[in-house]
Design a protein around this motif. Sequence first.
Motif, PDB file in Angstrom:
ATOM      1  N   ASN A 193       0.934  -1.016  -0.141  1.00  0.00           N
ATOM      2  CA  ASN A 193      -0.051   0.044  -0.024  1.00  0.00           C
ATOM      3  C   ASN A 193       0.821   1.213  -0.018  1.00  0.00           C
ATOM      4  OD1 ASN A 193      -1.823   2.079   0.445  1.00  0.00           O
ATOM      5  ND2 ASN A 193      -3.103   0.873   1.903  1.00  0.00           N
ATOM      6  N   SER A 196       0.616   3.794   2.744  1.00  0.00           N
ATOM      7  CA  SER A 196       0.724   3.439   4.085  1.00  0.00           C
ATOM      8  C   SER A 196       1.522   4.555   4.864  1.00  0.00           C
ATOM      9  CB  SER A 196       1.696   2.117   4.141  1.00  0.00           C
ATOM     10  OG  SER A 196       1.046   1.044   3.747  1.00  0.00           O
ATOM     11  N   ASN A 286      -3.515  -3.930   5.340  1.00  0.00           N
ATOM     12  CA  ASN A 286      -3.158  -2.552   5.694  1.00  0.00           C
ATOM     13  C   ASN A 286      -2.350  -2.441   6.438  1.00  0.00           C
ATOM     14  OD1 ASN A 286      -4.771  -1.430   3.512  1.00  0.00           O
ATOM     15  ND2 ASN A 286      -6.356  -0.713   4.981  1.00  0.00           N
TER      16      ASN A 286
END
Length: 339
Positions: A193, A196, A286
């Motif tokens: 991601n 992040s 995540n």
Amino acid sequence: MRQRFSLALTLLTVVSVLAGTAAAGPASATPTGPATTGDEGGNPLLRDVLESTGRGFAAASNAVRNARERQAAYADELRRIEEQLDSLGPEVGEVAVSAYRIGRIGPISALLASAGPDEFMERAEGLDLIAQRDNSKLRKLREARDQASRAKAAADAALAEEQRQLAVMAKQREAAERALSLVGGASTEGFVNTSSPVASPAPRNRDGSWPAQSCNRGDPTTRGCLTPRALHALNETRRLGFTRHVSCYRSGGPFEHPKGRACDFSAEPGGFGGDAKGGDRTYGNNLAAFLVRNADQLGVLYVIWYRQIWFPATGWKAYSSAQGDPSSDHTNHVHLSLL
């Protein structure tokens, strides 16, 4: 021959342990308690391989970074010295031209041609100043050349050290991939991601290496202890929004939890349940991506999530060293081990 036999014996042992684990049957998941004790890289032998290669890879990687920084510094020094040599060139040329025109007898002739003692002294003082000026220019030239030679030698040594450490990293990567091949090992896209958040870096030694740490900080998730680096990682995950149930210290066993160097982050808010789905799985994705993106800041040894393991030397790999339950499959929690 002895090394090859030892390696073969080690791999055979890993296979035997894995086979024995699979034959034991699936373990029951714990809905609200900690994940099962077999969740840190499978069997102890595999975990030992991952830990030793992980620490070796981290040390070699830091050495490569230091060597490249030294090379950059020496390159800057060489550029500065070359500029100094360029500026000294015309001045030294004047000294050479003057010496050619006057010749060695020039100063003596100048003194002998003096009209009297006073003029003799004046000329002697003038010649002394000229000699001092010329000697200073020549000394600066020699010093600049010596500095350039030393800087070049140091840069070459730093380059050689970089190449040596890169070879070490390659060996550590090969060892990790060989060990992981026994529990799946196929490369995966993993969990990434780009948005992040970025964690604050954990303290390092002055040379950039990770300091050895003991389990001497209170673990806010249990009644146990954590290393300062593990506590820092836990606090950073919470600060940046990953606030669901966590369990870190766990007594007993050969893994990282009893050393205060590991945490299990549940995908569910209240505890460790079944396979994460929907928003819970997104949360785990995540979190895993966050830990990997910040591996260098936090000192991550490896991350396991949803039948995949991330290792600095290899990236994301398939991970099948499990017993079919959510805990050992890591489908209900993200496991983090730290250097």
